[in-house]
Design a protein around this motif. Sequence first.
Motif: not given
Length: 201
Positions: A145-147, A44-54, A132-143
Amino acid sequence: MRTIGGLWRWRHNPLRRTTDLVEAWVALSALLLILVVAPVAGSLVGAAAQDALQQSVREQRASRHHVTATVVRRLDGSLLEADPESSSGRDARTRVVADWTAPDGTARHGTVLAGLKAPRPGDHFPIWTDTHGRLVARPLDSATATTHAVLAGFGAALFTAGVVEGGRRLIVWRMVRRRYARWDQAWDRAGPDWGRTGTGC
């Protein structure tokens, strides 16, 4: 299996105390809870975390943009640093002054970390920015997030098993303390006459 064997052993044993049977049932109940409830809690926790992270992955991909920056100059005394956002954490990065164009078309200028070992003016390198061109961290990738979701589920299962085992140990500890207290009371009653000649005759 030891717990089940213990229950069977105490079933018809004439030396069995009520607390022995209760202790065996508590151990069996804890084992069943660990085998059934812990995996369910982890799932249950893993599924909830997966949904939120994806969901977070989708939002970051929509709001963060990959743009090309141009080196203006390398900062004096800039040291090579590890990129904490890279998958290996070992990609060399150098602090430089650079120009880039934001996704909304505005020109930007600032200090950034370039993924270049020996940056020279005019070199190009990729960076991540918001609209707007402000520096940000690279987006989280799907793999990744699943980990993280799998680790969260595994941690929840371990935590649940730990709570159940802790509860079992607490119940047994209280039972043993109560048993010792009863023994002390019995010894106190028998104590004054213990060892005297002719006692009990």
